[in-house]
Scaffold this active site. Structure first.
Site: not given
Ligand code: WQD
Length: 351
Positions: A126, A151, A155
């Site tokens: 990731s 997590y 990785k």
């Molecule tokens: C993306 C952006 C949130 C939800 C993580 C892991 C990565 C992979 C994907 C597994 C951020 C914003 C989110 C919400 C929001 N995991 N957000 N409101 O954190 O980039 O990556 O998930 O494979 O390894 O690190 O993904 O989709 O959680 O967040 O504003 O209800 O969307 O703050 O900026 P992230 P995400």
């Protein structure tokens, strides 16, 4: 026909990868303990393919069970390892459960790879290994930074375990660093099935739009970015799946065993959270009910990929644009609402 073991094959990326592998001439064996999934996505993959996929309900943390699968399938020439827990927030609350599950399963699998002299290994990693990058887009040479969660550490450690282990095996390996996987198969037969309240952005968007969630929160709009919200590199799950097939092709063609290569899998386009929401509203034709809330601890301000290496060496070319990512995600959410009986509510997966 070369046979590939896919661990976590009942999951979101695993099921889409099984479809792509079989469509490209590989035979597949699926292993999944269904602790965070059920068989619906694998059945959906079989529907798309028009054929059954051999599968085992096995916990990779049980060495003997894992060994038995390899013993029964001595013609396996490659492994693609997806099976792992992946909820960032949960990993902060239960770090030891994450270290035990994600690392013990990997170590058991690698012991079997060595025992059965399986020549090719692909590890699901990731972009989280980069932490908060100082420079974007990130290349594979960007030095990893301290992870933002247990997590993320699993990785980073997983990558080290793979790259160090294969040096003494006759196995070549590839580490694939996913950016943000989104969307669903165009057939609308398989897609993402988040457990409980979705943590990731796109399922939170689609579940709010369809009414499963009353409102979603944008975690911060005061970041130093063009519109104040975080920047991410969204990649369609089918583009991600095809990259795994190309990775196996690349390993099969390589003569130099005991190599370990790293590849970024992202489109190379940075998109803000608010831009993603705007695209969703355009695609769905409806206004999304969201509010701006405080920043989420551990969030990376901005990250997106330099994907030149995957394009050059794997011949990979992402095909889906942001509009198609949102369209397929929305079509899938609409399908889930219509066929609730078919898939049951996401909460029912755990029981
Ligand atoms: C993306 C952006 C949130 C939800 C993580 C892991 C990565 C992979 C994907 C597994 C951020 C914003 C989110 C919400 C929001 N995991 N957000 N409101 O954190 O980039 O990556 O998930 O494979 O390894 O690190 O993904 O989709 O959680 O967040 O504003 O209800 O969307 O703050 O900026 P992230 P995400």
């Amino acid at each position: 026909m070369k046979k590939i073991l896919v661990t976590g094959g009942c999951g979101y990326i695993g099921s889409h990868t099984i479809v792509d592998l079989v469509e490209n001439g590989y035979d597949v064996v699926c292993v999944d303990n269904n602790s965070r999934s059920n068989t619906k996505l694998l059945e959906g993959a079989e529907t798309i393919l028009g054929k059954k996929v051999k599968s085992y309900k096995v916990d990779l943390c049980n060495y003997d069970e894992t060994y038995a699968v390899l013993q029964e399938n001595p013609d396996i020439t490659g492994v693609i390892h997806f099976a792992a827990y992946k909820a960032v927030g949960e990993s902060v609350e239960r770090p030891l459960m994450y270290f035990e599950n994600n690392l013990l399963s990997l170590i058991n699998l690698l012991k079997c790879v060595q025992e059965f002299q399986i020549p090719h290994f692909v590890f699901s990693s990731s972009c989280t290994v980069y932490g908060n990058p100082d420079v974007v887009p990130v290349t594979e040479e960007t030095p990893p930074k301290p992870a933002e969660s247990p997590y993320g550490y699993t990785k980073q450690m997983g990558e080290q375990i793979v790259s160090e282990s294969v040096k003494s095996f006759s196995t070549n390996a590839i580490l694939l660093r996913y950016f943000n996987p989104v969307g669903a198969h165009p057939s609308c037969i398989i897609g993402e099935l988040p457990l409980g309240k979705p943590q990731n952005l796109v399922p939170a968007i689609t579940q709010t739009a369809i009414g499963k969630l009353p409102q979603m929160t944008v975690f911060g709009n005061d970041y130093p970015t063009r519109d104040g919200s975080c920047v991410r590199d969204f990649i369609h799950v089918c583009d991600l799946a095809h990259a795994h097939t190309l990775a196996i092709d690349y390993l099969v063609e390589q003569r130099n065993l005991s190599r370990c290569e790293v590849f970024n899998l992202g489109t190379g386009n940075g998109v803000t959270v608010l831009e993603a929401i705007n695209m969703f509203e355009k695609v769905s034709g409806q206004k999304l009910n969201y509010k701006i809330g405080p920043r989420r601890p551990g969030d990376v301000v901005a990250t997106y990929a330099n994907n030149d290496k995957a394009k050059t060496l794997l011949g990979w070319e992402p095909e889906f644009n942001l509009e198609q990512m949102m369209q397929t995600a929305w079509d899938w959410e609409l399908k889930l609402k219509k066929d609730e009986s078919l898939y049951g509510s996401q909460n029912s997966i755990l029981n």
